[in-house]
Design a protein around this motif. Structure first.
Motif, mmCIF file in Angstrom:
data_model
loop_
_atom_site.group_PDB
_atom_site.id
_atom_site.type_symbol
_atom_site.label_atom_id
_atom_site.label_comp_id
_atom_site.label_asym_id
_atom_site.label_seq_id
_atom_site.Cartn_x
_atom_site.Cartn_y
_atom_site.Cartn_z
ATOM 1 N N MET A 322 -8.251 0.026 -3.204
ATOM 2 C CA MET A 322 -7.540 -1.216 -2.900
ATOM 3 C C MET A 322 -6.074 -1.126 -3.310
ATOM 4 S SD MET A 322 -8.369 -5.149 -4.124
ATOM 5 C CE MET A 322 -9.960 -5.167 -3.309
ATOM 6 N N HIS A 323 -5.817 -0.520 -4.467
ATOM 7 C CA HIS A 323 -4.439 -0.394 -4.945
ATOM 8 C C HIS A 323 -3.623 0.480 -3.992
ATOM 9 C CE1 HIS A 323 -1.034 0.709 -7.525
ATOM 10 N NE2 HIS A 323 -1.344 -0.347 -8.277
ATOM 11 N N GLU A 324 -4.216 1.554 -3.520
ATOM 12 C CA GLU A 324 -3.518 2.442 -2.603
ATOM 13 C C GLU A 324 -3.257 1.747 -1.262
ATOM 14 O OE1 GLU A 324 -3.730 7.110 -1.216
ATOM 15 O OE2 GLU A 324 -5.600 6.070 -1.733
ATOM 16 N N LYS A 325 -4.206 0.926 -0.836
ATOM 17 C CA LYS A 325 -4.057 0.208 0.431
ATOM 18 C C LYS A 325 -2.903 -0.779 0.375
ATOM 19 C CE LYS A 325 -6.822 -2.360 3.797
ATOM 20 N NZ LYS A 325 -8.169 -2.908 4.115
ATOM 21 N N GLN A 326 -2.768 -1.460 -0.762
ATOM 22 C CA GLN A 326 -1.735 -2.484 -0.889
ATOM 23 C C GLN A 326 -0.393 -1.932 -1.341
ATOM 24 O OE1 GLN A 326 -2.802 -6.027 -3.009
ATOM 25 N NE2 GLN A 326 -4.793 -6.228 -2.032
ATOM 26 N N ASN A 327 -0.411 -0.846 -2.116
ATOM 27 C CA ASN A 327 0.828 -0.365 -2.727
ATOM 28 C C ASN A 327 1.177 1.072 -2.384
ATOM 29 O OD1 ASN A 327 1.325 -2.804 -4.624
ATOM 30 N ND2 ASN A 327 -0.789 -2.220 -5.068
ATOM 31 N N THR A 328 0.372 1.694 -1.534
ATOM 32 C CA THR A 328 0.578 3.050 -0.995
ATOM 33 C C THR A 328 0.396 4.171 -2.003
ATOM 34 O OG1 THR A 328 2.996 3.220 -1.371
ATOM 35 C CG2 THR A 328 2.272 2.080 0.649
ATOM 36 N N PHE A 329 -0.094 3.875 -3.198
ATOM 37 C CA PHE A 329 -0.335 4.957 -4.155
ATOM 38 C C PHE A 329 -1.449 4.565 -5.112
ATOM 39 C CE2 PHE A 329 2.278 2.138 -6.669
ATOM 40 C CZ PHE A 329 1.868 2.343 -7.981
ATOM 41 N N ARG A 330 -2.033 5.594 -5.753
ATOM 42 C CA ARG A 330 -2.971 5.387 -6.857
ATOM 43 C C ARG A 330 -2.466 6.186 -8.048
ATOM 44 N NH1 ARG A 330 -8.779 7.466 -5.366
ATOM 45 N NH2 ARG A 330 -8.398 6.374 -3.400
ATOM 46 N N SER A 331 -2.877 5.783 -9.237
ATOM 47 C CA SER A 331 -2.363 6.408 -10.457
ATOM 48 C C SER A 331 -3.496 7.066 -11.237
ATOM 49 C CB SER A 331 -1.679 5.340 -11.325
ATOM 50 O OG SER A 331 -1.328 5.862 -12.586
ATOM 51 N N ASP A 332 -3.122 8.045 -12.077
ATOM 52 C CA ASP A 332 -4.086 8.688 -12.968
ATOM 53 C C ASP A 332 -4.201 7.960 -14.303
ATOM 54 O OD1 ASP A 332 -4.622 10.683 -11.116
ATOM 55 O OD2 ASP A 332 -2.969 11.939 -11.828
ATOM 56 N N ALA A 333 -3.467 6.843 -14.444
ATOM 57 C CA ALA A 333 -3.488 6.099 -15.703
ATOM 58 C C ALA A 333 -4.874 5.513 -15.963
ATOM 59 C CB ALA A 333 -2.454 4.974 -15.661
ATOM 60 N N SER A 334 -5.173 5.253 -17.230
ATOM 61 C CA SER A 334 -6.453 4.647 -17.608
ATOM 62 C C SER A 334 -6.566 3.261 -16.982
ATOM 63 C CB SER A 334 -6.554 4.531 -19.127
ATOM 64 O OG SER A 334 -6.474 5.794 -19.741
ATOM 65 N N LYS A 335 -7.792 2.887 -16.658
ATOM 66 C CA LYS A 335 -8.026 1.574 -16.063
ATOM 67 C C LYS A 335 -8.527 0.611 -17.129
ATOM 68 C CE LYS A 335 -9.079 3.665 -11.627
ATOM 69 N NZ LYS A 335 -9.048 5.051 -12.122
#
Length: 413
Positions: A322-335
């Motif tokens: 969902m984050h990638e869909k809305q913001n065009t990227f995903r992160s390796d940071a802790s969730k």
């Protein structure tokens, strides 16, 4: 409602979305946008997989309330929106000022003299002057022309060019609202149908579909009262939530499951009090998740089975998508979990949709007359049809006008 009146905020527009879901479910569409245009404003929303998107904060005027509501976006554009040409810029503007119900558009003969979107529709022929709104309200084309002529004189245009300009601008304004709920949220409007309703929605929905690329256009029966349909077919619903700020690594499936069961029991108690049988209650769960240190949070839907089968990693993967869909990227940071929520709904109140008799491709039996309208920069002769007489399978060549009592007209272009 008496105990928690805050939950009634935006319930009117939400009723329209609920009614649209009822119509779409019977028509076989799960993904669509709603376009509810009335006299003073327009409300738009996006429905994915048969469920309207929700938001956790509701804004009314300058006040933001932390209460869940359907994610309906509103703008000041309606049939009564007033067109004007500011002396400073000389550029045509439409709204947000509105003529309201009184005095209303000039064509309604209630004292209005300023040019409105409705008057422009009358001038262009989209709203026939021989129609009786609601069965008894007369439309005065001459008064509409006098009002719109003020815009034509101010801009050095012909009467119909000015009227077309008013319609084009209000359509662009509403297109912006549809982009807000689709493109800016990571959705392609071409993947969604577009449903138009409200008193003025059917007049503009085809033009909006051209701008967005949405297909097909859906205009329900009784579009002017779809909100009432929604109120009559909505499901009993309650939710319970609690703050639970934990990194995924600092909690466990067992701990999260225990908290969710407590929340579900709280929400189910509300439906129990309304005498909704347990067998008719369905429970789903949500978690508000973010990357650690990030302000943005996203709400992830899941079931207990999902949690037990996929673990917290499954929720994390859905968050990444969902984050990638809305913001065009995903992160390796802790969730990080922020809130947990249980949503309990009663059985669907959907009734049986009224069937339409089948016919052949010819709509000639429903043809009322023909009239001249202004489309694509020129006058064209077009047919007018009675919706009540149309049959399933009839094909109407455009441009055309389809009449229905509770909604002025529909331009099928």
């Amino acid at each position: 409602a008496e105990k928690y009146p805050v939950n009634l905020l935006m319930s009117g527009p939400a009723g329209g979305v609920s009614g649209a879901c009822w119509v779409a479910a019977h028509a076989g569409f799960d993904n669509f946008m709603t376009f509810d245009m009335g006299g003073t404003s327009t409300d738009v929303a996006l429905v994915e997989n048969g469920k309207a998107r929700l938001r956790r904060e509701t804004t009314v005027g300058d006040i933001t309330v932390r209460a869940s509501s359907v994610d309906v976006r509103t703008l000041g554009a309606g049939g009564g929106s007033i067109a004007h040409v500011p002396e400073l810029t000389g550029a045509l503007r439409v709204g947000p000022q509105s003529a309201g119900a009184l005095p209303g558009p000039a064509a309604y003969c209630k004292g209005g003299e300023l040019p409105t979107v409705t008057d422009a529709n009358v001038v262009l022929g989209y709203l026939p002057d021989n129609a009786l709104l609601g069965g008894d309200m007369i439309i005065d084309k001459e008064k509409a022309e006098i009002a719109v002529q003020k815009i034509a004189d101010a801009m050095g245009l012909s009467l119909k060019q000015a009227a077309a300009g008013i319609i084009d601008i209000v359509n662009e304004n509403m297109f912006g609202a549809l982009r807000l709920i689709s493109v800016e949220q990571g959705y392609d409007p071409r993947d969604f149908a577009l449903m138009g309703f409200g008193g003025a929605g059917p007049l503009h929905v085809n033009a909006l579909a051209k701008l967005t690329g949405s297909w097909p256009v859906i205009i329900p029966r009784g579009p002017g009262v779809l909100c009432a349909y929604g109120d009559a077919t909505t499901r009993m619903r309650d939710e319970a939530s609690r703050t639970f700020i934990r990194k995924f690594s600092d909690t466990s499936v067992a701990e999260v499951r225990g908290l969710l069961n407590e929340l579900a029991a709280r929400a189910q108690a509300t439906l129990d009090a309304e005498n909704v049988p347990k067998k008719e209650q369905t429970v789903t769960y949500q978690a508000d998740v973010r990357y650690q240190g990030q302000a943005l949070r996203l709400t992830i839907d899941f079931t207990l089975d999902d949690l037990l089968r996929e673990g917290l990693e499954g929720i994390g993967e859905r968050f990444d998508v969902m984050h990638e869909k809305q913001n065009t990227f995903r992160s390796d940071a802790s969730k990080e979990l922020l809130n947990l929520r249980a949503v309990v709904e009663g059985d669907s109140a959907f009734g049986t949709a009224q069937g339409i008799k089948k016919g052949d491709t010819s709509p000639e039996h429903a043809r009322l007359n023909e009239r001249k309208i202004y489309v694509e920069g020129r006058d064209q002769i077009t047919n007018v049809y009675d919706r009540e007489k149309l049959l399933a399978g009839n094909q109407i060549p455009g441009p055309a006008i389809v009449m229905e009592m509770d909604s002025p007209a529909k331009s099928a272009v």
